[in-house]
Design an enzyme around this catalytic site. Structure first.
Site, PDB file in Angstrom:
ATOM      1  N   GLY A   1       0.996  -5.090   1.085  1.00  0.00           N
ATOM      2  CA  GLY A   1      -0.397  -5.748   0.255  1.00  0.00           C
ATOM      3  C   GLY A   1      -0.196  -5.652  -1.085  1.00  0.00           C
TER       4      GLY A   1
ATOM      5  N   GLU B   1      -0.315  -9.161  -0.273  1.00  0.00           N
ATOM      6  CA  GLU B   1      -2.167  -9.496   0.208  1.00  0.00           C
ATOM      7  C   GLU B   1      -2.521  -8.992  -0.930  1.00  0.00           C
ATOM      8  OE1 GLU B   1      -1.640  -6.500   2.779  1.00  0.00           O
ATOM      9  OE2 GLU B   1      -3.308  -7.539   4.097  1.00  0.00           O
TER      10      GLU B   1
ATOM     11  N   GLU C   1       4.383  -4.973   7.913  1.00  0.00           N
ATOM     12  CA  GLU C   1       4.176  -3.656   8.115  1.00  0.00           C
ATOM     13  C   GLU C   1       4.460  -4.045   9.438  1.00  0.00           C
ATOM     14  OE1 GLU C   1       2.498  -6.472   6.702  1.00  0.00           O
ATOM     15  OE2 GLU C   1       1.103  -5.367   4.518  1.00  0.00           O
TER      16      GLU C   1
ATOM     17  N   ALA D   1       1.056  -1.270  -0.658  1.00  0.00           N
ATOM     18  CA  ALA D   1       0.315   0.326  -0.166  1.00  0.00           C
ATOM     19  C   ALA D   1       0.766   1.288   0.215  1.00  0.00           C
ATOM     20  CB  ALA D   1      -1.097  -0.159   1.470  1.00  0.00           C
TER      21      ALA D   1
HETATM   22  N1  CAA Z   1       4.876   3.100  -0.541  1.00  0.00           N
HETATM   23  C1  CAA Z   1       4.992   4.375  -0.929  1.00  0.00           C
HETATM   24  N2  CAA Z   1       6.868   4.732  -1.608  1.00  0.00           N
HETATM   25  C2  CAA Z   1       6.597   3.655  -1.615  1.00  0.00           C
HETATM   26  C3  CAA Z   1       6.022   2.503  -1.364  1.00  0.00           C
HETATM   27  C4  CAA Z   1       5.228   2.320  -0.719  1.00  0.00           C
HETATM   28  N3  CAA Z   1       5.121   0.957  -0.468  1.00  0.00           N
HETATM   29  N4  CAA Z   1       7.771   1.526  -1.879  1.00  0.00           N
HETATM   30  C5  CAA Z   1       8.496   2.201  -2.262  1.00  0.00           C
HETATM   31  N5  CAA Z   1       8.292   2.987  -2.889  1.00  0.00           N
HETATM   32  C6  CAA Z   1       8.771   3.972  -3.266  1.00  0.00           C
HETATM   33  C7  CAA Z   1      10.254   5.042  -2.286  1.00  0.00           C
HETATM   34  O1  CAA Z   1       9.531   5.659  -1.441  1.00  0.00           O
HETATM   35  C8  CAA Z   1      11.074   5.365  -2.943  1.00  0.00           C
HETATM   36  O2  CAA Z   1      10.242   6.948  -4.460  1.00  0.00           O
HETATM   37  P1  CAA Z   1      11.799   8.305  -3.783  1.00  0.00           P
HETATM   38  O3  CAA Z   1      12.516   6.932  -5.166  1.00  0.00           O
HETATM   39  O4  CAA Z   1      10.557   8.761  -4.247  1.00  0.00           O
HETATM   40  O5  CAA Z   1      12.275   7.706  -2.923  1.00  0.00           O
HETATM   41  C9  CAA Z   1      10.901   3.874  -4.877  1.00  0.00           C
HETATM   42  O6  CAA Z   1       9.196   4.483  -4.707  1.00  0.00           O
HETATM   43  C10 CAA Z   1      11.997   3.377  -5.078  1.00  0.00           C
HETATM   44  O7  CAA Z   1      11.970   2.420  -3.807  1.00  0.00           O
HETATM   45  P2  CAA Z   1      13.487   2.308  -3.025  1.00  0.00           P
HETATM   46  O8  CAA Z   1      14.291   3.720  -3.214  1.00  0.00           O
HETATM   47  O9  CAA Z   1      13.218   2.685  -1.258  1.00  0.00           O
HETATM   48  O10 CAA Z   1      13.537   1.277  -4.315  1.00  0.00           O
HETATM   49  P3  CAA Z   1      14.425  -0.302  -3.429  1.00  0.00           P
HETATM   50  O11 CAA Z   1      15.607  -0.594  -4.575  1.00  0.00           O
HETATM   51  O12 CAA Z   1      15.870   0.951  -2.288  1.00  0.00           O
HETATM   52  O13 CAA Z   1      14.049  -0.759  -2.137  1.00  0.00           O
HETATM   53  C11 CAA Z   1      12.238  -1.850  -1.194  1.00  0.00           C
HETATM   54  C12 CAA Z   1      12.588  -1.038  -2.389  1.00  0.00           C
HETATM   55  C13 CAA Z   1      12.688  -3.047  -0.584  1.00  0.00           C
HETATM   56  C14 CAA Z   1      10.727  -2.622  -1.986  1.00  0.00           C
HETATM   57  C15 CAA Z   1      11.529  -0.474  -0.722  1.00  0.00           C
HETATM   58  O14 CAA Z   1      11.138   0.076  -1.388  1.00  0.00           O
HETATM   59  C16 CAA Z   1      10.632  -0.794   0.674  1.00  0.00           C
HETATM   60  O15 CAA Z   1      10.653  -1.483   1.371  1.00  0.00           O
HETATM   61  N6  CAA Z   1       9.704  -0.343   0.164  1.00  0.00           N
HETATM   62  C17 CAA Z   1       8.613  -0.695   1.140  1.00  0.00           C
HETATM   63  C18 CAA Z   1       7.730  -2.200   1.159  1.00  0.00           C
HETATM   64  C19 CAA Z   1       6.856  -2.149   2.632  1.00  0.00           C
HETATM   65  O16 CAA Z   1       7.473  -1.569   4.284  1.00  0.00           O
HETATM   66  N7  CAA Z   1       5.352  -2.118   1.974  1.00  0.00           N
HETATM   67  C20 CAA Z   1       4.687  -2.334   2.892  1.00  0.00           C
HETATM   68  C21 CAA Z   1       3.699  -1.272   2.914  1.00  0.00           C
HETATM   69  S1  CAA Z   1       2.013  -1.645   4.715  1.00  0.00           S
HETATM   70  C22 CAA Z   1       0.814  -2.440   3.760  1.00  0.00           C
HETATM   71  O17 CAA Z   1       0.666  -2.824   1.911  1.00  0.00           O
HETATM   72  C23 CAA Z   1      -0.272  -2.325   3.976  1.00  0.00           C
HETATM   73  C24 CAA Z   1      -1.368  -3.369   4.049  1.00  0.00           C
HETATM   74  O18 CAA Z   1      -1.202  -4.160   4.535  1.00  0.00           O
HETATM   75  C25 CAA Z   1      -2.263  -3.220   2.954  1.00  0.00           C
END
Ligand code: CAA
Length: 261
Positions: free
Chosen positions: A111, A114, A134, A67
């Site tokens: 998400g 999921e 999460e 998400a």
């Molecule tokens: N939401 C918003 N933006 C996101 C995102 C997310 N879930 N995942 C990645 N992005 C964005 C980053 O912020 C970044 O944006 P900027 O360039 O503007 O900084 C861009 O995508 C590229 O990401 P990274 O620079 O972080 O890329 P990476 O290769 O270094 O890392 C990754 C990749 C490990 C997937 C890392 O992006 C990450 O950890 N993302 C979040 C994963 C996460 O926690 N997901 C769960 C979300 S909570 C949820 O989903 C709730 C639910 O159950 C419904």
């Protein structure tokens, strides 16, 4: 055809619709407008008389990284609760009667994991990166992860994954029964998923819908009720043209020419 900002929609094979998540700058983070577009495209495929199976995929780097954390960060309880945040993600499981195959490369986190778990068939690459991180954000899965992942891998593994936020590979997903098949590359994954979609699209539409319905019932009903439910639907199919067409074609050693209903 509709112009979308966050998804691409195509019909790559006869009877097969494809939706490609296309928000590369955010690794396909599932913001609300993206989900609205996804639901709209799925609705169009559901009502289309030509589409019989649907492929949902992302890029080689990310199926979806979850998400949208930036969208969620400022949400208050009242906003989340009153707008029933995330509920519309369930349209995929409640409104879509046609089979959906998720083809997962790269990140399928939170998400994204999921969403993949909501699909009827999940295919992935060996290096796909699944997980429910999460807990690291001070929250919990909110789109069915604690329920679907637990049904898929059992409580022992699901509890460990959800409490630690550790990810698991596509190879593990296949070994644990989350994914039906695993592929060496993104290209092979897409080709494999399209082939399966085409195979399904070649069968009776009414039988395919019934098959999907009864398998999904197994997730909600106990065995006795589930078997009875299956038998009722099986009985109902004797009222379809396609059961007659299919069995007659078998007896005549011909290829079935299904009705268009
Ligand atoms: N939401 C918003 N933006 C996101 C995102 C997310 N879930 N995942 C990645 N992005 C964005 C980053 O912020 C970044 O944006 P900027 O360039 O503007 O900084 C861009 O995508 C590229 O990401 P990274 O620079 O972080 O890329 P990476 O290769 O270094 O890392 C990754 C990749 C490990 C997937 C890392 O992006 C990450 O950890 N993302 C979040 C994963 C996460 O926690 N997901 C769960 C979300 S909570 C949820 O989903 C709730 C639910 O159950 C419904």
């Amino acid at each position: 055809s509709t112009n979308y900002e966050y998804i691409l929609v195509s019909e790559p094979r006869p009877g097969v619709g494809q939706i490609t998540l296309n928000r590369p700058k955010a690794l396909n983070a599932l913001c609300t407008p993206l989900i609205t577009e996804l639901n709209s495209a799925l609705r169009d495929f559901q009502t289309s008389s030509t589409i019989s199976a649907i492929l949902l995929t992302g890029s080689e780097r990310a199926f979806a990284a979850g998400a949208d954390i930036k969208e969620m960060a400022p949400l208050t309880f009242s906003e989340a609760y009153q707008n029933s945040f995330i509920e519309s993600w369930s349209d995929l499981t409640t409104q879509l009667k046609k089979p959906l195959i998720a083809a997962v490369s790269g990140h399928a986190l939170g998400g994204g994991c999921e969403l993949a778990l909501m699909a009827d068939i999940l295919y992935c690459t060996a290096t796909a990166n699944f997980g429910q991180p999460e807990i690291k954000l001070g929250t919990i899965p909110g789109a069915g992860g604690s329920q679907r992942l637990t049904r898929a891998v059992g409580k022992a593994k699901a509890m460990e994954l959800i409490l630690t936020g550790k990810s698991f590979s596509g190879e593990e997903a296949e070994k644990w029964g989350v994914a039906a098949r695993v592929f060496k590359s993104h290209e092979e994954l897409i080709e494999g998923a399209l082939k399966t979609a085409e195979t399904i699209a070649g069968y009776s539409k009414v039988a395919v819908q019934a098959a999907k319905e009864v398998v999904n019932k197994s997730q909600d009903l106990g065995l006795r009720d589930g078997v009875e439910y299956e038998r009722r639907v099986f009985h109902a199919l004797f009222g379809s043209q396609d059961q007659k067409i299919g069995m007659k074609a078998f007896a005549e050693k011909k290829k079935a020419d299904w009705s268009h209903s």
